[in-house]
Motif scaffolding. Structure first.
Motif, PDB file in Angstrom:
ATOM      1  N   ARG A 169       0.839  -1.204   0.000  1.00 28.72           N
ATOM      2  CA  ARG A 169       0.000   0.000   0.000  1.00 28.72           C
ATOM      3  C   ARG A 169       0.871   1.250   0.000  1.00 28.72           C
ATOM      4  O   ARG A 169       0.634   2.201  -0.766  1.00 28.72           O
ATOM      5  N   ASP A 170       1.902   1.253   0.841  1.00 33.15           N
ATOM      6  CA  ASP A 170       2.831   2.391   0.873  1.00 33.15           C
ATOM      7  C   ASP A 170       3.572   2.537  -0.445  1.00 33.15           C
ATOM      8  O   ASP A 170       3.854   3.654  -0.908  1.00 33.15           O
ATOM      9  N   VAL A 171       3.887   1.395  -1.080  1.00 33.17           N
ATOM     10  CA  VAL A 171       4.568   1.428  -2.375  1.00 33.17           C
ATOM     11  C   VAL A 171       3.674   2.074  -3.421  1.00 33.17           C
ATOM     12  O   VAL A 171       4.130   2.874  -4.258  1.00 33.17           O
TER      13      VAL A 171
ATOM     14  N   MET B 203      13.941   5.793  -3.734  1.00 31.37           N
ATOM     15  CA  MET B 203      14.748   4.987  -2.824  1.00 31.37           C
ATOM     16  C   MET B 203      13.869   4.282  -1.797  1.00 31.37           C
ATOM     17  O   MET B 203      14.057   3.094  -1.498  1.00 31.37           O
ATOM     18  N   LEU B 204      12.899   5.017  -1.259  1.00 27.14           N
ATOM     19  CA  LEU B 204      11.986   4.419  -0.288  1.00 27.14           C
ATOM     20  C   LEU B 204      11.158   3.306  -0.925  1.00 27.14           C
ATOM     21  O   LEU B 204      10.950   2.245  -0.329  1.00 27.14           O
ATOM     22  N   ARG B 205      10.696   3.550  -2.159  1.00 30.69           N
ATOM     23  CA  ARG B 205       9.890   2.534  -2.839  1.00 30.69           C
ATOM     24  C   ARG B 205      10.709   1.264  -3.082  1.00 30.69           C
ATOM     25  O   ARG B 205      10.232   0.143  -2.827  1.00 30.69           O
ATOM     26  N   ALA B 206      11.938   1.434  -3.557  1.00 32.66           N
ATOM     27  CA  ALA B 206      12.795   0.264  -3.777  1.00 32.66           C
ATOM     28  C   ALA B 206      13.053  -0.484  -2.467  1.00 32.66           C
ATOM     29  O   ALA B 206      13.034  -1.722  -2.420  1.00 32.66           O
ATOM     30  N   TYR B 207      13.250   0.273  -1.390  1.00 32.28           N
ATOM     31  CA  TYR B 207      13.495  -0.353  -0.083  1.00 32.28           C
ATOM     32  C   TYR B 207      12.270  -1.123   0.384  1.00 32.28           C
ATOM     33  O   TYR B 207      12.376  -2.269   0.846  1.00 32.28           O
ATOM     34  N   PHE B 208      11.091  -0.505   0.263  1.00 32.86           N
ATOM     35  CA  PHE B 208       9.858  -1.173   0.699  1.00 32.86           C
ATOM     36  C   PHE B 208       9.628  -2.463  -0.084  1.00 32.86           C
ATOM     37  O   PHE B 208       9.252  -3.490   0.483  1.00 32.86           O
ATOM     38  N   ILE B 209       9.853  -2.398  -1.394  1.00 31.30           N
ATOM     39  CA  ILE B 209       9.623  -3.582  -2.216  1.00 31.30           C
ATOM     40  C   ILE B 209      10.596  -4.696  -1.853  1.00 31.30           C
ATOM     41  O   ILE B 209      10.227  -5.877  -1.755  1.00 31.30           O
ATOM     42  N   GLU B 210      11.861  -4.335  -1.622  1.00 30.06           N
ATOM     43  CA  GLU B 210      12.846  -5.342  -1.257  1.00 30.06           C
ATOM     44  C   GLU B 210      12.538  -5.940   0.121  1.00 30.06           C
ATOM     45  O   GLU B 210      12.708  -7.141   0.334  1.00 30.06           O
ATOM     46  N   VAL B 211      12.074  -5.112   1.046  1.00 26.48           N
ATOM     47  CA  VAL B 211      11.712  -5.617   2.375  1.00 26.48           C
ATOM     48  C   VAL B 211      10.551  -6.600   2.264  1.00 26.48           C
ATOM     49  O   VAL B 211      10.563  -7.684   2.860  1.00 26.48           O
TER      50      VAL B 211
ATOM     51  N   PHE C 137      11.021 -12.581  -9.736  1.00 23.76           N
ATOM     52  CA  PHE C 137       9.874 -11.862 -10.278  1.00 23.76           C
ATOM     53  C   PHE C 137       9.299 -10.878  -9.260  1.00 23.76           C
ATOM     54  O   PHE C 137       8.667  -9.890  -9.616  1.00 23.76           O
ATOM     55  N   LEU C 138       9.537 -11.166  -7.982  1.00 24.53           N
ATOM     56  CA  LEU C 138       9.054 -10.280  -6.926  1.00 24.53           C
ATOM     57  C   LEU C 138      10.050  -9.185  -6.578  1.00 24.53           C
ATOM     58  O   LEU C 138       9.838  -8.429  -5.638  1.00 24.53           O
ATOM     59  N   SER C 139      11.147  -9.104  -7.324  1.00 21.55           N
ATOM     60  CA  SER C 139      12.186  -8.128  -7.020  1.00 21.55           C
ATOM     61  C   SER C 139      11.698  -6.711  -7.311  1.00 21.55           C
ATOM     62  O   SER C 139      10.661  -6.498  -7.927  1.00 21.55           O
ATOM     63  N   SER C 140      12.487  -5.742  -6.889  1.00 16.83           N
ATOM     64  CA  SER C 140      12.078  -4.340  -7.009  1.00 16.83           C
ATOM     65  C   SER C 140      11.892  -3.905  -8.455  1.00 16.83           C
ATOM     66  O   SER C 140      10.970  -3.162  -8.768  1.00 16.83           O
ATOM     67  N   THR C 141      12.782  -4.353  -9.357  1.00 16.32           N
ATOM     68  CA  THR C 141      12.681  -3.937 -10.754  1.00 16.32           C
ATOM     69  C   THR C 141      11.357  -4.370 -11.359  1.00 16.32           C
ATOM     70  O   THR C 141      10.646  -3.580 -11.981  1.00 16.32           O
ATOM     71  N   THR C 142      11.013  -5.636 -11.173  1.00 12.09           N
ATOM     72  CA  THR C 142       9.773  -6.166 -11.729  1.00 12.09           C
ATOM     73  C   THR C 142       8.563  -5.464 -11.136  1.00 12.09           C
ATOM     74  O   THR C 142       7.651  -5.035 -11.850  1.00 12.09           O
TER      75      THR C 142
END
Length: 706
Positions: free
Chosen positions: A157-159, A212-220, A265-270
């Protein structure tokens, strides 16, 4: 398993009994990743589920607890735990139950609070309505994969919020360029230029931080899901019914490794690309506001890319599935060759294995090339459409400028926005092959997760923490999966607790099948198998194996020390128990000659030891818990005569009062038993006193087919 060293496990055993769900400590802790051989509060939740209890770790003060919530497990500040059964607010006292003794005592709340860590575990029996049960547990409900992803819904949701703002910030650049060309340059408004520039720079700073925050949230979120899913997957594999295990270990492990494609597939880029796709609408809307008719260009270009992708997708899916199957076959060949390297070399089997390997590699290369070319065609087509869209938009924009319906700045802004609008679609095209691989992997893992397990959810077994060793087969028949002819046909016999029985018969007669059924690895197709008068299906498999000492004919050791292999299922046992079992099995004879003692390395699969030494370790494993039921399959086939005599003498010392079922072809081992059962072609053809059966065999009065 002894729970006395584990306060949380002891508390759980007591609570299970209190909620009329009696369960042994071994069943509760089996297969869990214990920390220092003990439950943690988080593992307590998973263990409680096995007893049909819902548990939750929370932080509470004692004065916040309602009596309606009791009993609860209190975690004390010295790494111990106790059960809070009652609270008397008027007297300021509490009734506490200690796990060590099981006894209760009264203590003042003030004194209890001095040692209370502030954390506790709520425990309740799960409510059941019909066949459905409410599963609080650790939040695992619904589909094993999507249910786990749902647990990160707040993060996603935050992403989404961050992605919405990031895509709005993208508009800053084309709008800045448009205003510079249309207002600043014609009017020479330098002050306006700097105001716009500062505003854009501020937006870019926010954009950088949000990305940066979005990439961090997705990776977490991906890491959290990865850990949970990997744990669920391995736990599922460990709980699978033995008779439903896939035929090829190598192919099975390859399928399990395909989980990596889902993780990628669940990585930040995808995720970034997938999340950005819906925001194309924003750019198209802005293009329509700025450029008017020019919105037709992206409105046509985007569907073209999508249509081409959909046309290619079936062929790509077929190529991915064929590659997937070939990879599993290739991995199966590799695992088979590595585990049987001695046979490969001594039997000169390298050529057929090399042929199988090269065929699999060639097949993978052919279909891998096809899938890559199909994927590349989608990417190339998307790039070409994007370039053509830019050219067509410029051409259309020039005509609109000449008709004074569009400014130069607006044209440049529209050109920037068209590229931004089409970019996610082009990137989506490049992700199609990843999606197909992930979809195939998920489908395969779904099939694995759907396989039956030994301990079905919601099933409560008869609590039998200690078995006496009585065995009874009642008209048992058994078919191996996908095999037409039965391995056992109407087998019936009874062994009283404390009897010593040997089972003999020619190769393939069904002896090993009977042995594996007694261990709960196979279930009767027809008839019933009873242990101490209870159907084996009603006994928890963990309780069954904790009470059974099993020595297989083919001993499998794990890389590690001798002690590790003796205590492989019970690493918390005392050194005294290890020494006792090692002495009875004869392990001490070769361990004492080695400078490392019990810390000597056995090598992978025990390859550093002789066959007799491996067999001695297997016997020590079987005797470690002093079980009442011993099942031994050719326990001395790798021993010399002297070692065998010593083994028989030591075994006689521990057989008193225990049931022994020995499968053997060696007449020398029959001195350990009083009764013989002869099995032939899946049927019992003789059963009686040893001397009587042997005499009948000598005289040919038994019709055993040759």
């Amino acid at each position: 398993m002894d729970a006395s060293h584990d306060p949380l496990l002891s508390c759980l055993v007591i609570l299970a009994q209190q909620y009329h769900r009696p369960t042994s400590a071994g069943v509760l802790a089996d297969g869990l990743p214990l920390v220092n051989h003990r439950l943690t509060p988080q593992l307590f939740v998973r263990a409680a589920a096995r007893a049909g209890l819902a548990a939750k770790v929370a932080e509470r003060r004692l004065d916040q607890l309602s009596s309606l919530l009791l009993p609860v497990v209190l975690i004390m500040d010295d790494d111990t735990a106790c059960i809070l059964q009652e609270i008397d607010s008027e007297s300021g006292e509490a009734v506490v139950q200690q796990p060590e003794s099981g006894g209760t005592y009264r203590i003042t709340l003030a004194e209890l609070d001095e040692h209370y860590s502030g954390y506790l575990i709520f425990v309740r029996a799960e409510y059941k309505a019909g066949t459905q049960s409410s599963r609080v547990l650790d939040g695992r409900s619904g589909h094993w994969f999507w249910g786990t992803l749902k647990r990160s819904s707040r993060i996603y949701r935050d992403v989404l919020i961050a992605s919405f703002l990031i895509n709005l910030f993208v508009l800053a650049n084309p709008l800045f360029v448009m205003n510079v060309y249309d207002r600043v340059v014609p009017n020479g408004a330098v002050e306006t230029l700097w105001v716009l520039a500062v505003g854009v720079l501020v937006v870019y700073l926010f954009d950088f931080g949000l990305k940066m925050l979005r990439a961090y949230f997705i990776e977490v979120a991906a890491k959290k899901s990865d850990v949970l899913l990997s744990a669920q997957l391995f736990e599922k594999v460990m709980r699978l019914r033995y008779d439903r295990m896939p035929a090829s270990v190598g192919a099975f492990s390859s399928n399990l490794r395909e989980f990596d494609s889902i993780r990628n597939f669940l990585s930040s880029t995808t995720n970034t690309v997938l999340i950005d796709i819906p925001f194309m609408v924003i750019y198209i809307l802005v293009i329509s506001l700025i450029g008017g008719p020019l919105v037709v260009v992206p409105a046509v270009a985007i569907p073209l890319i999508v249509i081409y992708s959909l046309i290619v997708r079936p062929k790509l899916r077929d190529a991915v599935e064929r590659t997937f199957a070939s990879t599993a076959q290739k991995n199966g060949t590799l695992v088979e060759a590595l585990t049987a390297m001695e046979t490969v070399k001594t039997q000169r089997a390298a050529s057929p294995l090399q042929e199988r390997w090269e065929q699999a590699v060639g097949y993978i290369s052919r279909w891998g090339l096809r899938s890559r070319m199909l994927s590349s065609s989608v990417i190339t087509f998307a790039g070409a459409v994007q370039q053509m869209a830019s050219v067509i938009l410029v051409i259309g924009g020039v005509y609109l400028i000449m008709e004074q319906e569009l400014s130069l700045g607006a044209l440049i802004a529209c050109n920037i926005l068209v590229g931004r609008a089409i970019a996610p679609t082009a990137q989506m095209a490049s992700l199609i092959i990843q999606y197909e691989q992930s979809a195939k992997a998920l489908k395969t893992l779904d099939e694995i997760m759907a396989l039956p397990v030994e301990r079905e959810e919601g099933k409560h077994f008869v609590h039998r923490p200690r078995l006496e060793g009585g065995i009874e087969f009642r008209n048992v028949s058994f078919h191996y999966p996908n095999v037409e002819y039965p391995a056992l046909k109407q087998v019936s016999f009874k062994i009283e607790a404390g009897e010593r029985v040997a089972m003999i018969g020619r190769i393939g007669s069904g002896k090993t099948t009977i042995e594996k059924m007694l261990l709960g690895l196979y279930q009767p197709t027809e008839g019933s198998l009873l242990l101490d008068g209870v159907d084996i299906k009603q006994i928890d498999p963990v309780d069954l194996r904790l009470n059974t000492g099993y020595v297989p004919q083919d001993v499998m050791l794990f890389a590690g020390t001798v002690r590790d292999n003796i205590t492989v299922g019970s690493p918390q046992v005392s050194d005294a128990d290890v020494l006792r079992a090692a002495s009875l099995a004869g392990v001490d004879q070769f361990v004492n000659l080695h400078p490392m003692g019990f810390d000597m390395q056995v090598g992978e699969r025990g390859q550093s030891l002789s066959g007799g030494q491996r067999q001695s370790i297997a016997i020590a494993r079987a005797l470690l818990h002093q079980p009442n039921l011993l099942i031994m399959d050719e326990p001395s086939n790798a021993m010399d005569n002297a070692s065998e005599e010593q083994f028989k003498r030591r075994l006689n010392e521990v057989l008193e009062g225990r049931t022994l079922l020995m499968i053997t072809h060696k007449m020398s081992l029959l001195t350990l038993v009083d009764r013989l059962i002869v099995v032939d072609q899946g049927q019992v053809v003789a059963d009686g006193p040893k001397e009587t059966v042997l005499e009948a065999l000598k005289q040919g009065r038994l019709h055993v087919r040759r």
